[in-house]
Design a protein around this motif. Structure first.
Motif, short mmCIF file in Angstrom:
data_model
loop_
_atom_site.label_atom_id
_atom_site.label_comp_id
_atom_site.label_asym_id
_atom_site.label_seq_id
_atom_site.Cartn_x
_atom_site.Cartn_y
_atom_site.Cartn_z
N ARG A 1 36.61 11.57 -36.68
CA ARG A 1 35.66 10.65 -36.85
C ARG A 1 34.05 11.25 -37.07
N ASN B 1 33.64 11.14 -41.12
CA ASN B 1 33.00 9.90 -41.70
C ASN B 1 31.58 9.39 -40.95
N LEU C 1 31.48 8.41 -37.66
CA LEU C 1 31.70 7.31 -36.69
C LEU C 1 31.25 8.02 -35.35
N GLU D 1 26.63 5.02 -45.77
CA GLU D 1 27.42 4.14 -46.56
C GLU D 1 28.12 4.84 -47.88
N ARG E 1 30.88 7.09 -46.75
CA ARG E 1 32.14 6.43 -46.03
C ARG E 1 32.97 5.75 -47.37
N LEU E 2 32.00 5.58 -48.28
CA LEU E 2 32.70 4.88 -49.58
C LEU E 2 33.59 5.81 -50.13
N TYR F 1 39.99 5.30 -44.86
CA TYR F 1 40.11 5.23 -43.08
C TYR F 1 41.24 4.53 -42.77
N ILE G 1 43.60 3.46 -39.35
CA ILE G 1 43.86 3.58 -37.96
C ILE G 1 45.09 2.63 -37.39
N GLY H 1 46.71 0.04 -35.35
CA GLY H 1 46.45 -1.16 -34.52
C GLY H 1 45.53 -1.97 -35.26
N VAL H 2 44.26 -2.27 -34.85
CA VAL H 2 43.36 -3.21 -35.26
C VAL H 2 42.70 -3.09 -36.59
N GLY H 3 43.03 -2.20 -37.49
CA GLY H 3 42.17 -1.97 -38.58
C GLY H 3 42.19 -3.08 -39.65
N LEU H 4 43.22 -4.21 -39.75
CA LEU H 4 43.16 -4.98 -40.68
C LEU H 4 42.11 -6.33 -40.23
N ARG I 1 44.71 -0.37 -48.34
CA ARG I 1 43.28 -0.76 -48.47
C ARG I 1 42.22 0.46 -48.43
#
Ligand SMILES: Nc1ncnc2c1ncn2[C@@H]1O[C@H](COP(=O)(O)OP(=O)(O)OP(=O)(O)O)[C@@H](O)[C@H]1O
Ligand SMILES: [Mg+2]
Lengths: 315, 236
Positions: free
Chosen positions: A45, A48, A50, A71, A74-75, A79, A81, A83-86, A148
């Motif tokens: 992390r 990028n 984070l 920004e 990060r473009l 990235y 991850i 679990g909750v990525g979508l 993605r």
């Protein structure tokens, strides 16, 4: 290329990363592995931003990440991850389209790209594009996550335990597919896992972390054959020979002659030799058939092929 | 005492529309209009304030929440009185009474919208925010196009609940002579003198049907959208 120079990160009293010097080479897949809490995610992390380092510098393509507009940085970095990525309120297609839309691509180009990406990760765009994330299995969701992250074709890919929420069978399949994708795309990948088998199987180079410190950074073969400390030897385990076999694929060692074997037992073309060996042992066969993804016969592989591979140093 | 419900039939037009035909909106129509108008204002204002409170989590959030507490801690009828007397005092000229009630209702409900929207935003898993900014979206953009749509989807039942209370609370406009359903009911009652039970029973049933119908419609809408997957049951 990603470079860490004397990077440390403290969270309160906890030293999560401790004086890290590490260079991830262009177009290589670098796996960060280590016990839970060893600082793997924190290292990832910081690339990028984070997380910002408490000390030291992180460079991407020779430029210090702190000097770039966050920004913009990060473009250029996909990235993924666990679990909750979508985004649950967006369809699969819209999820994949997030970054291209941000970049202002024209509609037609986005639609084509989304289709290509879903196909790349093995999902039929017609069937999956309009679904919502909660209508996907865990493995499918992770594939969409990869699609993605790759959508805008960023040169760098960061992956934090992307496959660890998936059952072992599907994890193996995802690893195989991801390796195939990486062979064609050749991204600079930093991949975090706590699974040594996964690390050995995927990595061009493995970085083993412990308590925020880098213990050994080497190609998997070296890590297996010459662990630099009892910790590493213990960490990679006693089954090193088997782990090495996981780096060879059936495709490279099989006999392409159409099978004379009538055994019903078969392995996939993209399976590892380790899988092939365990299939042989399980079925008490010295030779088994090989088939491709669509279950068409592609040849056969025998115990002697695996021995040949085991004697050979590199893949 | 026998009930005579023909009084309702005889005054039905007046109860439903008041003097709308002669240009002065009233009756049930005014009740609904006031609820819708104050509901929209409260929704926009409350969500806007929630976004601000989410984005600036330090003292800005604390001040907003303290203000919201203040607003919610005072009975609605006082807010109506204040605005009823305050607006003429401040602006000299008086505004229509229904206006000041709409402002009072909007003001009161926006505090509730602020509260529930903020808690809805905070309830979204942290990974969603991270996945957004890691994709290169700015914090404002993540808030607007990733977090807010998810929060709103989860909040629709509570917004419907708020709107139902709004409908009921419009009856307080009776105090300041706004000719909504409660007021015209009492007018009819005063005129006819002998049918209070029938008239107020009717008004009560109308409120009930309106609110219950809305709740039922909202529920079936919610479960329908869950079936077609418009509502994310779990987040990945
Ligand atoms: N945001 C944070 N705030 C406080 N402490 C943190 C934070 N992030 C990480 N840490 C701490 O830093 C240390 C390293 O955490 P990190 O998440 O990098 O480990 P990890 O190797 O990824 O572990 P795991 O395999 O469990 O994911 C841990 O002790 C963790 O508790
Ligand atoms: Mg981690």
């Amino acid at each position: 290329m990603i470079r860490f120079e004397g990077v440390s990160r403290k969270f309160g009293e906890v030293l999560a990363v401790d004086g890290l010097d590490l260079e991830v080479f262009d177009r290589e897949l670098c796996v960060l592995v280590g016990p839970s809490g060893s600082g793997k995610s924190t290292v990832l992390r910081m690339v990028n931003r984070l997380v910002e380092p408490s000390e030291g510098l992180v460079f991407v393509d020779g430029r210090e990440v702190g000097s770039l507009k966050v920004e913009t940085l990060r473009l250029g970095i996909g990235y993924v991850i666990q679990g909750v990525g979508l985004f649950p309120h967006l369809t699969v297609a819209a999820n994949v389209a997030v970054v291209p839309e941000l970049l202002g691509w024209p509609k037609g180009r986005i639609a084509r790209r989304v289709g290509d990406m879903l196909e790349l990760v093995g999902l039929d765009p017609g069937r999956y594009g309009r679904r919502f994330p909660f209508e996907l299995s865990g493995g499918e969701a992770q594939r969409v996550g990869v699609a993605r992250a790759l959508a805008s074709d960023p040169p760098i890919l960061l992956m934090d335990e992307p496959f660890s929420a998936v059952d072992p069978v599907n994890r193996l399949r995802l690893q195989t597919e991801f390796l195939a994708i990486q062979r064609t795309l050749r991204k600079t990948v930093v991949f975090v896992t706590h699974d040594v088998d996964e690390a050995i199987r995927l990595a061009d180079r493995v970085a083993v972390l412990k308590s925020g410190r880098l213990i050994q950074y080497d190609v998997p073969e070296t890590l297996l054959e010459r662990p630099n400390s009892p910790f590493i030897a213990d960490f990679v385990g006693a089954d090193r020979a088997l782990k090495r076999l996981s780096r060879f694929t059936v495709r490279d060692w099989m006999q392409p002659t159409a099978g004379t074997t009538d055994a019903a037992i078969a392995v996939d073309l993209d399976a590892s030799l380790r899988d092939a060996l365990s299939t042989m042992l399980g079925s008490r066969a010295r030779t088994i058939r090989v088939h491709d993804r669509d279950h068409r016969p592609a040849g056969e592989i025998g115990l002697q092929d695996i021995e040949r591979a085991a004697e050979c140093g590199t893949r | 005492m026998p009930f005579d419900f023909t009084v309702i039939a005889r005054n039905l037009d007046y109860l439903l529309w008041g003097r709308t035909a002669s240009g002065e909106i009233g009756g049930l129509l005014l009740t609904v209009a006031m609820a819708v108008e104050s509901g929209i204002i409260a929704l926009v204002l409350g969500i806007a304030l929630a976004l601000v409170a989410w984005r600036w989590s330090g003292w800005v959030r604390r001040i907003l929440l303290a203000l919201a507490d203040l607003v919610r801690g005072v009975p609605l009828i006082f807010v109506i009185f204040w605005i009823y007397f305050l607006i003429p005092a401040l602006f000299g000229s008086s505004v229509p009474n229904s206006r000041s009630v709409v402002i009072a209702l909007a003001w009161f409900s926006s505090a509730a919208v602020l509260y529930s929207t903020l808690s809805g935003l905070l309830a979204i898993p942290r990974g969603q925010y991270e996945a957004g900014i890691a994709s290169g979206l700015g914090p404002g953009r993540v808030l607007w196009s990733i977090l807010l749509p998810q929060a709103i989807r989860n909040l629709i039942p509570s917004f419907i609940g708020l709107f139902v209370s709004l409908i009921k609370d419009t009856s307080l406009a009776f105090i300041v002579n706004v000719p909504e359903l409660t007021y015209v009911s009492s007018q009819v009652n005063n005129r006819t003198q002998v049918y209070p039970t029938e008239i107020f029973l009717f008004a009560g049933v109308v409120y009930y049907l309106l609110c219950e119908g809305l709740t039922l419609a909202a529920n079936s809408l919610a479960s329908a959208s869950r079936r077609t997957g418009k509502t994310a049951a779990k987040s990945r």
